[in-house]
Write a protein that holds these residues in place. Structure first.
Motif, short mmCIF file in Angstrom:
data_model
loop_
_atom_site.label_atom_id
_atom_site.label_comp_id
_atom_site.label_asym_id
_atom_site.label_seq_id
_atom_site.Cartn_x
_atom_site.Cartn_y
_atom_site.Cartn_z
N GLN A 40 -10.48 -0.47 11.32
CA GLN A 40 -11.06 0.63 12.08
C GLN A 40 -10.14 1.84 12.09
N LEU A 41 -8.85 1.59 12.11
CA LEU A 41 -7.86 2.68 12.11
C LEU A 41 -8.00 3.57 10.88
N ILE A 42 -8.41 3.01 9.75
CA ILE A 42 -8.59 3.79 8.52
C ILE A 42 -9.64 4.87 8.74
N TRP A 43 -10.77 4.49 9.32
CA TRP A 43 -11.85 5.47 9.55
C TRP A 43 -11.45 6.47 10.63
N ASP A 44 -10.78 5.99 11.69
CA ASP A 44 -10.36 6.88 12.77
C ASP A 44 -9.37 7.92 12.27
N ASN A 45 -8.42 7.51 11.43
CA ASN A 45 -7.43 8.44 10.88
C ASN A 45 -8.10 9.53 10.05
N CYS A 46 -9.05 9.11 9.24
CA CYS A 46 -9.75 10.07 8.38
C CYS A 46 -10.49 11.11 9.22
N LYS A 47 -11.20 10.64 10.24
CA LYS A 47 -11.96 11.57 11.09
C LYS A 47 -11.04 12.49 11.88
N LEU A 48 -9.91 11.95 12.31
CA LEU A 48 -8.96 12.75 13.08
C LEU A 48 -8.38 13.87 12.24
N VAL A 107 -1.42 12.03 11.83
CA VAL A 107 -1.78 10.61 11.70
C VAL A 107 -0.54 9.77 11.98
N LYS A 108 -0.47 9.21 13.15
CA LYS A 108 0.74 8.49 13.58
C LYS A 108 0.87 7.12 12.92
N ARG A 109 -0.26 6.50 12.59
CA ARG A 109 -0.23 5.16 11.97
C ARG A 109 -1.13 5.16 10.74
N PRO A 110 -0.64 5.61 9.60
CA PRO A 110 -1.46 5.60 8.38
C PRO A 110 -1.88 4.18 8.03
N MET A 111 -3.08 4.05 7.48
CA MET A 111 -3.57 2.73 7.09
C MET A 111 -4.57 2.90 5.95
N ASP A 112 -4.70 1.87 5.11
CA ASP A 112 -5.62 1.89 3.98
C ASP A 112 -6.06 0.47 3.68
N LEU A 113 -7.11 0.32 2.89
CA LEU A 113 -7.68 -0.99 2.60
C LEU A 113 -6.73 -1.88 1.81
N GLY A 114 -5.99 -1.28 0.88
CA GLY A 114 -5.05 -2.06 0.09
C GLY A 114 -3.96 -2.68 0.96
N THR A 115 -3.48 -1.91 1.93
CA THR A 115 -2.45 -2.42 2.84
C THR A 115 -3.01 -3.54 3.71
N VAL A 116 -4.24 -3.36 4.20
CA VAL A 116 -4.86 -4.41 5.01
C VAL A 116 -5.01 -5.69 4.20
N GLN A 117 -5.47 -5.57 2.97
CA GLN A 117 -5.64 -6.74 2.11
C GLN A 117 -4.31 -7.44 1.85
N PHE A 118 -3.27 -6.65 1.60
CA PHE A 118 -1.93 -7.21 1.37
C PHE A 118 -1.44 -7.98 2.60
N LYS A 119 -1.59 -7.36 3.77
CA LYS A 119 -1.14 -8.01 5.01
C LYS A 119 -1.95 -9.26 5.31
N LEU A 120 -3.24 -9.21 4.99
CA LEU A 120 -4.10 -10.36 5.23
C LEU A 120 -3.70 -11.53 4.33
N ASN A 121 -3.45 -11.23 3.06
CA ASN A 121 -3.08 -12.29 2.10
C ASN A 121 -1.67 -12.82 2.33
N ASN A 122 -0.85 -12.07 3.05
CA ASN A 122 0.52 -12.51 3.32
C ASN A 122 0.70 -13.00 4.76
#
Length: 220
Positions: free
Chosen positions: A80-88, A51-66
């Motif tokens: 979308q990257l969250i779901w793609d990483n999981c499937k990969l 997984v070259k670019r890990p991502m999660d909902l908490g990080t997205v929310q933090f980046k969105l609010n900042n």
């Protein structure tokens, strides 16, 4: 990644994106996706290699609010990257992949509802990389992320006698997976358990959890 259109992120779009992310976080299915994968604690040394670019909902929310995102598509792509990483990482048959796909459907439904004029992220199928100096072999069964988490959680439900039998099975079948720290203290390295041995341990643990007798003979 969306390249054809870029929608500037104003306050209205930011509010709508926050609603989309919050609904995903509030979902009972999103527990495993609310924070970064703790690959060290879960003993998944290959996670950051795959997984070259890990991502999660908490990080997205933090980046969105900042105000980190400049466009709507940039935020949607990272969700979308969250779901793609999981499937990969986990493969198509894993239970956690099934949950990711369920959340992905909810995500896309909400994007259509809240942002009907914005294009949905384009999913590009990915496969685990094979370096040029490694021969490609037939796919082999592997212990998935889900299996490891389930194994760890199930062990906590066992009686001391049952744990002792599982340790004995691992010692006999996968000695490299058993590390004795000090007297009567040990550590099980799940990644080092042979797949067949891991499966047998899981089957035995499941039998106990379902109520089979502790004295039932364990096949090693």
């Amino acid at each position: 990644m969306i390249k054809n259109t870029q929608t500037p992120l104003n306050k209205d779009e930011q509010k709508r994106l926050n609603q989309i992310v919050q609904q995903l976080i509030d979902s009972n299915d999103s527990v495993e996706f609310r924070q970064p994968v703790d690959y060290k604690r879960l003993n998944l040394p290959d996670y950051i290699q795959i997984v070259k670019r890990p991502m999660d909902l908490g990080t997205v929310q933090f980046k969105l609010n900042n105000n980190t995102y400049k466009t709507v598509e940039e935020c949607l792509d990272e969700i979308q990257l969250i779901w793609d990483n999981c499937k990969l990482y986990n493969g198509p048959q894993s239970w956690i992949t099934k949950i990711a796909e369920k959340l992905e459907r909810l995500f896309k439904k909400n994007v259509k509802n809240y942002l009907p004029l914005v294009n949905l992220p384009q999913v590009v199928p990915k496969t685990k990389e094979i370096t040029s100096d490694v021969y490609q072999e037939e796919p082999q069964e592997q212990v998935t992320y889900n299996d490891k988490v389930e194994f760890s959680n199930n062990l906590k439900q066992l009686a001391p006698e049952q744990i002792g039998l599982i340790v004995h099975m691992i010692q006999n079948t996968s000695p490299n997976a058993f590390v004795e720290i000090e007297r009567e203290k040990y550590q099980i390295i799940v990644d080092n358990i042979e797949y067949e041995a891991f499966t047998k341990c899981q089957q035995q643990i499941q039998a106990w959890i379902l109520g089979d007798d502790i004295n039932k003979k364990v096949k090693i």
